[in-house]
Design a protein around this motif. Structure first.
Motif, PDB file in Angstrom:
ATOM      1  N   HIS A   1      43.456  44.010  40.375  1.00 45.04           N
ATOM      2  CA  HIS A   1      42.662  43.976  39.161  1.00 45.04           C
ATOM      3  C   HIS A   1      43.547  44.323  37.940  1.00 45.04           C
ATOM      4  O   HIS A   1      43.508  43.639  36.924  1.00 45.04           O
ATOM      5  CB  HIS A   1      41.495  44.974  39.294  1.00 45.04           C
ATOM      6  CG  HIS A   1      40.700  45.108  38.054  1.00 45.04           C
ATOM      7  ND1 HIS A   1      39.728  44.198  37.680  1.00 45.04           N
ATOM      8  CD2 HIS A   1      40.733  46.041  37.060  1.00 45.04           C
ATOM      9  CE1 HIS A   1      39.201  44.566  36.532  1.00 45.04           C
ATOM     10  NE2 HIS A   1      39.791  45.676  36.131  1.00 45.04           N
ATOM     11  N   VAL A   2      44.325  45.369  38.076  1.00 43.00           N
ATOM     12  CA  VAL A   2      45.189  45.794  36.957  1.00 43.00           C
ATOM     13  C   VAL A   2      46.184  44.685  36.617  1.00 43.00           C
ATOM     14  O   VAL A   2      46.363  44.308  35.456  1.00 43.00           O
ATOM     15  CB  VAL A   2      45.936  47.111  37.325  1.00 43.00           C
ATOM     16  CG1 VAL A   2      47.018  47.441  36.312  1.00 43.00           C
ATOM     17  CG2 VAL A   2      44.951  48.270  37.448  1.00 43.00           C
ATOM     18  N   ARG A   3      46.808  44.122  37.638  1.00 45.38           N
ATOM     19  CA  ARG A   3      47.809  43.068  37.394  1.00 45.38           C
ATOM     20  C   ARG A   3      47.167  41.848  36.762  1.00 45.38           C
ATOM     21  O   ARG A   3      47.736  41.197  35.901  1.00 45.38           O
ATOM     22  CB  ARG A   3      48.521  42.693  38.698  1.00 45.38           C
ATOM     23  CG  ARG A   3      49.472  43.799  39.176  1.00 45.38           C
ATOM     24  CD  ARG A   3      50.123  43.462  40.509  1.00 45.38           C
ATOM     25  NE  ARG A   3      50.737  42.149  40.492  1.00 45.38           N
ATOM     26  CZ  ARG A   3      50.312  41.112  41.219  1.00 45.38           C
ATOM     27  NH1 ARG A   3      49.300  41.246  42.061  1.00 45.38           N
ATOM     28  NH2 ARG A   3      50.925  39.960  41.130  1.00 45.38           N
ATOM     29  N   SER A   4      45.953  41.553  37.204  1.00 49.92           N
ATOM     30  CA  SER A   4      45.356  40.348  36.651  1.00 49.92           C
ATOM     31  C   SER A   4      44.920  40.582  35.197  1.00 49.92           C
ATOM     32  O   SER A   4      45.042  39.706  34.360  1.00 49.92           O
ATOM     33  CB  SER A   4      44.240  39.844  37.578  1.00 49.92           C
ATOM     34  OG  SER A   4      43.011  40.028  37.035  1.00 49.92           O
ATOM     35  N   ARG A   5      44.503  41.810  34.873  1.00 48.65           N
ATOM     36  CA  ARG A   5      44.196  42.092  33.456  1.00 48.65           C
ATOM     37  C   ARG A   5      45.465  42.043  32.609  1.00 48.65           C
ATOM     38  O   ARG A   5      45.466  41.566  31.485  1.00 48.65           O
ATOM     39  CB  ARG A   5      43.539  43.468  33.321  1.00 48.65           C
ATOM     40  CG  ARG A   5      42.046  43.392  33.584  1.00 48.65           C
ATOM     41  CD  ARG A   5      41.337  44.601  33.033  1.00 48.65           C
ATOM     42  NE  ARG A   5      41.481  44.743  31.586  1.00 48.65           N
ATOM     43  CZ  ARG A   5      41.142  45.846  30.908  1.00 48.65           C
ATOM     44  NH1 ARG A   5      40.643  46.875  31.548  1.00 48.65           N
ATOM     45  NH2 ARG A   5      41.293  45.901  29.607  1.00 48.65           N
ATOM     46  N   ILE A   6      46.566  42.556  33.151  1.00 47.94           N
ATOM     47  CA  ILE A   6      47.827  42.518  32.386  1.00 47.94           C
ATOM     48  C   ILE A   6      48.183  41.058  32.101  1.00 47.94           C
ATOM     49  O   ILE A   6      48.613  40.699  31.007  1.00 47.94           O
ATOM     50  CB  ILE A   6      48.978  43.196  33.157  1.00 47.94           C
ATOM     51  CG1 ILE A   6      48.682  44.672  33.388  1.00 47.94           C
ATOM     52  CG2 ILE A   6      50.296  43.047  32.411  1.00 47.94           C
ATOM     53  CD1 ILE A   6      49.566  45.319  34.440  1.00 47.94           C
ATOM     54  N   PHE A   7      47.980  40.235  33.098  1.00 47.02           N
ATOM     55  CA  PHE A   7      48.346  38.830  32.903  1.00 47.02           C
ATOM     56  C   PHE A   7      47.399  38.144  31.912  1.00 47.02           C
ATOM     57  O   PHE A   7      47.842  37.492  30.974  1.00 47.02           O
ATOM     58  CB  PHE A   7      48.348  38.083  34.239  1.00 47.02           C
ATOM     59  CG  PHE A   7      48.728  36.642  34.069  1.00 47.02           C
ATOM     60  CD1 PHE A   7      49.995  36.299  33.619  1.00 47.02           C
ATOM     61  CD2 PHE A   7      47.808  35.629  34.301  1.00 47.02           C
ATOM     62  CE1 PHE A   7      50.357  34.976  33.416  1.00 47.02           C
ATOM     63  CE2 PHE A   7      48.154  34.303  34.096  1.00 47.02           C
ATOM     64  CZ  PHE A   7      49.436  33.980  33.651  1.00 47.02           C
TER      65      PHE A   7
END
Ligand code: TTP
Ligand code: MG
Length: 491
Positions: A177-183
């Motif tokens: 979830h965190v990585r996808s928000r960063i992206f």
């Protein structure tokens, strides 16, 4: 007590990603970022064509003759992006428990977020459930405990039947979830590692790259580590590796340096004998995958900012003045990045310090003198005027106090600002991209990022973690020094 749950994030081809934000045309081509004749990184398209990180530019251009090359010597845009990403991630982690390592790595301690959400998982009878990102509102994401998000570091996935295994599975969903928000919100891809400690999480994150995350259940740590060279373990590195190998085999060449071999030959007592109590125990735990160094949240402002350079020999006043001018320019630029937000000084450094090492001095011996930071630094004058004023009115007088004799021969000059304090009015700052963000006023004054201890006693490291390569002159962040050294070593 349950084990901590740690996520390690590492931005993919970081300098390249930053450059792509400034020039989106780069997204579609193979390119490298150079610093003084060396490819400090290259994007994955260039890697696919055979270009390597830390290769000499000449070799890279032989490999790909039409390689696009971007100058990466000015680090400010990388620092800005790094800070922005750190602040973005920090808002997603309870208590802001995020530690920065260099410019492109973060460690997130998400233990309490996972602990809290385990309750909801139990309520849902270990089925799909809603992972709560906040205790106060209903923000979160739908999550399943049945599968790991991403890949795992060994053949085995975490054991769903144990609470520790479940924690890691939830953390893998959170990491996704965190990585996808960063992206989606910042446009950066990252590789992630999930485990119960910083070292295992970092090492797991390096298994599958780019834009992939990897989970490692510590139950499988020894299987994961056993064939790895002990020098690959962050915190051991080249120097301690050599000490261990020499003590075991009497040589560092053509010997079995795998973790498996070493832990058979070296017990904790022997490591303590070699490195002392603290370091010996630490290395023992690193080799066994049981290191428990906590995530040390990085505060908003640094305790000091320091820039230095080393020389074969520096003997004349004009040369000293010119070096001080160069160092002060860099220091002023760093101060602007670290202590300013949107054109406002959010923190002031109170003391400026000049340090030097004589060429004849024993390794590690420096002398220093300090003075108050002149107010011109915080004025609206142009950079060049500020730098000239500080060199003439503060640094050269400090130099004369330090070096009374007309003949001198120096090996190092360092300029630093210390005693950094937040401006009282600074309660809320504006983030780089114009988004308003609260800043926690209770944040402690900064501590140094302390993780890779290998070069901690290297006195050529400046306080901000930069080191100048004695062979090619490249200045690298401490975390990158080991990799940079390998570049000079014969294959
Ligand atoms: P890395 O994380 O090692 O490299 P990377 O992010 O470019 O690539 P990867 O996808 O493999 O993670 O280092 C981060 C940045 O630090 C990198 O973009 C460039 C810089 N760097 C140097 O300037 N000098 C060095 O010796 C190294 C290793 C990195
Ligand atoms: Mg990276």
């Amino acid at each position: 007590m349950s084990k901590p749950v740690i996520i390690a994030l590492d931005w993919d081809a970081f300098y390249c990603s930053v450059e792509e934000h400034f020039d989106p045309r780069l997204r579609n081509v193979a390119f490298a970022v150079r610093q003084k004749g060396i490819v400090c990184t290259c994007n994955y398209a260039a890697r696919a064509l055979g270009v390597k990180k830390l290769q000499s530019l000449a070799v890279a251009l032989k490999t790909v003759s039409d390689l696009i090359v971007v100058n990466g010597e000015d680090l400010s845009r990388y620092r800005d992006a790094s800070k922005e990403l750190w602040m973005f991630v920090r808002k997603m982690v309870w208590g802001g428990k995020v530690e920065r390592l260099g410019l492109d790595e973060l460690f997130l301690d998400v233990s309490d977020m996972i602990e809290y959400n385990l309750e909801f998982l139990r309520e849902s009878q270990y089925d799909d459930f809603f992972f709560r990102l906040s205790r106060d509102d209903e923000t979160g994401f739908s999550c399943t405990s049945a599968a790991v998000a991403g890949l795992y570091a060994t053949q085995n996935m975490p054991d769903l039947t144990t609470e520790d295994g479940l924690r890691l599975i939830l953390a893998s969903q959170l990491c996704q979830h965190v990585r996808s928000r960063i992206f989606t919100e910042k446009g950066y891809t990252s590789s992630g590692g999930i485990s119960t400690g910083k070292v295992l999480a970092k090492m797991a994150g390096a298994v599958h790259k780019p834009n992939v995350q990897t989970v490692l259940d510590p139950v499988f740590a020894s299987e994961f580590l056993k064939e790895k060279d002990i020098g690959c373990i962050p915190g051991i590195g080249r120097k301690y590796r050599a000490n261990i190998l020499n003590s075991v085999y009497g040589s560092v060449d053509d010997v079995d340096a795998s973790v498996d071999a070493i832990i058979r030959l070296v017990d904790e007592t022997k490591l303590i004998g070699l490195f002392g109590d603290f370091l010996g125990k630490k290395i023992y735990h690193l080799l066994h995958g049981t290191d428990t160094t906590p995530v040390n949240p990085t505060p908003d402002i640094p305790t000091q900012i320091s820039i230095e350079d080393t020389f074969g020999s520096l003997k004349t006043l004009p040369d000293v003045r010119s070096v001080l001018h160069e160092l002060m320019t860099l220091l002023y630029e760093r101060m602007q990045i670290d202590l300013m937000s949107f054109g406002t000084w959010t923190a002031h450094a109170r003391t400026i310090r000049l340090s030097l090492r004589y060429r004849a001095a024993a390794y590690g011996v420096r002398t220093s003198k300090s003075d108050a930071v002149p107010s011109v630094i915080y004025s609206a004058a142009e950079k060049e005027e500020i730098v000239r004023a500080v060199v003439n009115k503060t640094l050269m007088p400090l130099f004369h106090k330090l070096v009374a004799e007309p003949r001198f021969d120096l090996a190092l000059l360092n300029v630093a600002v210390v005693n950094i304090e937040k401006q009282p009015a600074f309660a809320e700052i504006t983030g780089f991209l114009g988004k308003r963000q609260r800043v926690n006023d209770e944040t402690e004054l900064p501590k140094r990022i302390e993780f890779e201890t290998e070069d901690g006693d290297d006195e050529d490291d400046d306080e901000e973690g930069y080191q100048t390569c004695e062979i090619c002159g490249q200045r690298s962040l401490r975390f990158a020094v080991e990799a940079h050294r390998r570049f000079h070593e014969p294959e």
